[in-house]
Scaffold this motif. Structure first.
Motif: not given
Length: 123
Positions: A3-6, A39, A43, A78-79, A106
């Protein structure tokens, strides 16, 4: 990939004094608008962080604290998105973004939401 973590990084002054609550970045993320279109619904927005103030000397230590405070929770970005208040309105933008890109570890994306008003009083 998981999963993307912003993480959103913006201008401390704007975040504190002008864009109360950073609501447009959060609305943009929730709607997956602007740079957040990339996303899926899995996300997560894990944080909105100020740069630390002009001229941006505190942005790297603040990023390190973010990692320290969240690493035991397994929550690291991650972003990283650079908010419009920093990406378009900061005289130190180039230096700050260069520091963020050098240390983030990242992908760093300039921009978040598309909700920039053309003028103040028009509806």
């Amino acid at each position: 990939m998981g999963k993307e973590k912003i993480l959103v990084i913006g201008c401390k002054t704007t975040m504190d004094d002008t864009c109360i609550g950073c609501s447009r970045c959060m609305v943009g993320f929730n709607r997956r608008a602007g740079e957040f279109e990339r996303y899926d619904q899995e996300a997560e927005l894990m944080g909105i962080m100020g740069c630390g103030g002009c001229p941006g000397v505190a942005v790297v230590p603040r990023m390190a604290f973010m990692k320290l405070w969240n690493s035991k929770l397994g929550e690291n970005p991650t972003k990283v998105h650079i908010a419009p208040c920093l990406a378009t309105h900061c005289e130190y933008k180039d230096t700050i973004v260069k520091k963020i890109k050098a240390k983030a570890g990242c992908e760093v994306i300039e921009g978040t939401h598309p909700f920039l008003p053309e003028n103040i009083f028009a509806e």
